[in-house]
Design an enzyme around this catalytic site. Structure first.
Site, short mmCIF file in Angstrom:
data_model
loop_
_atom_site.label_atom_id
_atom_site.label_comp_id
_atom_site.label_asym_id
_atom_site.label_seq_id
_atom_site.Cartn_x
_atom_site.Cartn_y
_atom_site.Cartn_z
CE LYS A 30 -0.63 1.69 3.72
NZ LYS A 30 -0.42 2.93 4.43
CG ASP B 188 -3.39 1.68 6.74
OD1 ASP B 188 -4.06 2.70 6.52
OD2 ASP B 188 -2.18 1.71 7.03
#
Length: 277
Positions: free
Chosen positions: A10, A128
């Site tokens: 990410k 996240d």
């Protein structure tokens, strides 16, 4: 027969901290994309939960119920043997354990596990995790629970660098004094890399200055990316990214930087999932 899942890295191309709730959760506004490198997982159904951790960055990663992979599998109602190959550095601001947990949920519950177990449970694994489940460019806001697909934006050739520094996210957030900053402006929509990087320059990572103060090695990484079209720290650090005009330019930069800093993790990557699917 074992099945397989991929947990892509990410990358927070921008990260604005816009507030803090009374319960301590921070409010964010971030443009998140994903790379074509990441951790890998294999699942083999069995009656007992076991976790095997291997790979370049396996040292220190728990192989029991403390691991988010284990927690996510239990949340999905699955039990068996999991092999986790850690190819991404830990505490690096590029997903790590959250991406691994998201890959488990996606594998067993589909791309909207919040519809099965509830957004609160998904968030309990980490802020996240929801954005990492879809693994496509998204605007992430709120406490990580508000997500909107971003398309079109350019696919990017980048170099990711981590100098071997593990940054505890809570430490960076707690050191941030100004937690009520402006959100992002309207996200660039188009295919021009030049216009996209111009837009990125007008945005921020509010955690970058304090992370650089706490961990001076981050500044050296950004200096090494000085020839990129644009560079910034991802998440709470210490991994930084540089955007290059072509894959060849990114590859050459990675080779050059890696030769100068053989103790750094230097990886040329391309963002994925930038299409409308």
């Amino acid at each position: 027969m074992a099945t397989e899942a991929f947990a892509p890295a990410k990358i927070n191309l921008s990260l604005h901290v816009t507030g803090q709730r009374a319960d301590g959760y921070h409010l964010l506004d971030s443009l998140v994309v994903f790379a074509d490198v990441g951790d890998r997982l294999w699942f083999d159904a069995a009656g007992v939960m076991t976790l095997e951790v291997c790979g370049l960055f396996s040292d220190g990663v728990p192989s029991d119920a403390r691991n988010l992979v284990w927690k996510a599998a239990e949340m999905a109602g699955w039990r068996g043997h999991i092999r986790l190959e850690k190819n991404l550095p830990n505490g690096a601001g590029i997903g790590g354990g959250s991406a691994d947990a998201a890959a488990v949920l996606r594998h067993f519950l589909g791309d909207k596990p919040q519809n099965v177990v509830g957004i609160e449970k998904v968030l309990s694994l980490g802020a996240d995790v929801p954005v990492c489940v879809s693994a496509v460019p998204q605007r992430m806001s709120g406490i990580g629970d508000l997500l909107s697909r971003c398309w079109p934006i350019p696919e990017c050739d980048l170099v990711l660098i981590n100098p071997g520094i593990s940054v505890p996210t809570p430490v960076v957030f707690s050191a941030l004094t100004d937690k009520s900053n402006d959100p992002m402006t309207e996200i660039y929509s188009g295919t021009s890399l030049d216009e996209f990087t111009d837009w990125l320059r007008s945005q921020r990572n509010d955690l970058e200055p304090i992370a650089m103060e706490l961990f001076p090695g981050i500044a050296k990484v950004l200096d090494a990316l000085g020839d990129a079209m644009f560079s910034r720290m991802s998440g709470s650090g210490a991994t930084c990214f540089g955007i290059y005009p072509t894959a060849n330019a990114a590859n050459q930069a990675a080779v050059r930087i890696g030769a100068r800093h053989p103790d750094w993790w230097v990886q040329p990557v391309r963002t994925v999932g930038a299409g409308p699917g």
